[in-house]
Motif scaffolding. Structure first.
Motif, PDB file in Angstrom:
ATOM      1  N   VAL A 103     -11.614  -7.796  -4.030  1.00 17.83           N
ATOM      2  CA  VAL A 103     -11.247  -7.622  -2.631  1.00 17.83           C
ATOM      3  C   VAL A 103     -10.820  -6.170  -2.440  1.00 17.83           C
ATOM      4  CG1 VAL A 103      -9.604  -8.262  -0.811  1.00 17.83           C
ATOM      5  CG2 VAL A 103     -10.594 -10.032  -2.285  1.00 17.83           C
ATOM      6  N   VAL A 104     -11.528  -5.468  -1.554  1.00 22.47           N
ATOM      7  CA  VAL A 104     -11.225  -4.076  -1.238  1.00 22.47           C
ATOM      8  C   VAL A 104     -10.121  -4.052  -0.187  1.00 22.47           C
ATOM      9  CG1 VAL A 104     -12.171  -1.924  -0.303  1.00 22.47           C
ATOM     10  CG2 VAL A 104     -13.568  -3.376  -1.797  1.00 22.47           C
ATOM     11  N   VAL A 105      -9.122  -3.171  -0.413  1.00 25.99           N
ATOM     12  CA  VAL A 105      -7.956  -3.102   0.460  1.00 25.99           C
ATOM     13  C   VAL A 105      -7.711  -1.650   0.857  1.00 25.99           C
ATOM     14  CG1 VAL A 105      -5.474  -3.567   0.624  1.00 25.99           C
ATOM     15  CG2 VAL A 105      -6.926  -5.078  -0.733  1.00 25.99           C
ATOM     16  N   HIS A 106      -7.514  -1.421   2.162  1.00 30.10           N
ATOM     17  CA  HIS A 106      -7.086  -0.097   2.615  1.00 30.10           C
ATOM     18  C   HIS A 106      -5.628   0.108   2.236  1.00 30.10           C
ATOM     19  CE1 HIS A 106     -10.244   0.675   6.002  1.00 30.10           C
ATOM     20  NE2 HIS A 106     -10.775   0.597   4.794  1.00 30.10           N
ATOM     21  N   THR A 107      -5.308   1.327   1.872  1.00 34.35           N
ATOM     22  CA  THR A 107      -3.946   1.627   1.421  1.00 34.35           C
ATOM     23  C   THR A 107      -3.001   1.883   2.573  1.00 34.35           C
ATOM     24  OG1 THR A 107      -4.728   3.873   1.085  1.00 34.35           O
ATOM     25  CG2 THR A 107      -4.586   2.463  -0.849  1.00 34.35           C
ATOM     26  N   GLY A 108      -3.476   2.407   3.680  1.00 34.73           N
ATOM     27  CA  GLY A 108      -2.645   2.578   4.860  1.00 34.73           C
ATOM     28  C   GLY A 108      -2.359   4.018   5.209  1.00 34.73           C
ATOM     29  N   SER A 109      -1.394   4.183   6.082  1.00 37.77           N
ATOM     30  CA  SER A 109      -1.062   5.484   6.642  1.00 37.77           C
ATOM     31  C   SER A 109       0.300   5.946   6.151  1.00 37.77           C
ATOM     32  CB  SER A 109      -1.036   5.374   8.168  1.00 37.77           C
ATOM     33  OG  SER A 109      -0.532   6.553   8.740  1.00 37.77           O
ATOM     34  N   CYS A 110       0.431   7.252   6.018  1.00 39.23           N
ATOM     35  CA  CYS A 110       1.732   7.824   5.639  1.00 39.23           C
ATOM     36  C   CYS A 110       2.688   7.840   6.823  1.00 39.23           C
ATOM     37  CB  CYS A 110       1.546   9.248   5.110  1.00 39.23           C
ATOM     38  SG  CYS A 110       0.619   9.307   3.567  1.00 39.23           S
TER      39      CYS A 110
END
Length: 188
Positions: A103-110
């Protein structure tokens, strides 16, 4: 292990001919490709019966499956840890039904915090997500934090690699297009 090639999601040319992702594995195999990333970028909106059938069709066509979790996951947001982990858990359950091992997951925003603080929050969130997967009996799913294209996003190659050091069930997803975007198109 050899490299596998295939699309993430369904192309416009696929959608002009087919109405359902159930046909995607055979269509992909007919192009000589061997993997398919099922997209849940806008949320998980597929039931178990359809997921199982996509998995059956993929196995029959010799296609390896992965799944992309919702794009709105932000591992670096301390106020949304439970929500984010819920999205990861639902994505992994869907992957299990399909027979997709990753499952590919975006890490997000700082956002308004330092990259270092964002990375530490992401590590903590990922540990909690892995614990939730263990509790749900989904510890066989590999989570793949993805390199990101926008400069304010957590997800440089180095950050993704460091995030993956916290557990052997984490494998980096290197998106070359995203890395090229981070360099403003300077990759050659």
């Amino acid at each position: 292990m050899s490299a596998k090639f295939g699309p993430a999601g369904n192309s416009e040319s696929f959608s002009k001919v087919h109405k359902s992702s159930l046909a995607a594995p055979r269509w992909i195999a007919d192009f000589g490709l061997d993997c398919y990333e099922y997209q849940c970028g806008k949320g998980v909106h597929v039931g178990k019966e359809t997921a199982v059938k996509i998995g059956e069709n993929a196995r029959a066509a010799g296609i390896s499956l992965s799944l992309h979790a919702p794009y709105f996951i932000n591992l670096a947001n301390p106020e949304r840890i439970l929500q984010n982990n819920g999205y990861v858990l639902v994505s992994c359950a869907l992957a299990e039904w399909m027979g997709a091992g990753r499952v590919v997951v975006h890490t997000g925003s700082c956002a308004k915090i330092s990259r270092e603080a964002a990375l530490e929050l992401a590590k903590d969130t990922m540990r909690k997500a892995l614990a939730a997967l263990d509790e749900a009996g989904l510890s066989d799913i590999t989570l793949c934090p993805e390199t990101m294209g926008k400069l304010n996003q957590l997800g440089t190659l180095e950050e993704v690699l460091e995030l993956c050091t916290i557990d052997s069930r984490l494998l980096p997803c290197i998106d070359w297009g995203h890395l090229n975007a981070r360099t403003l198109g300077k990759m050659t």
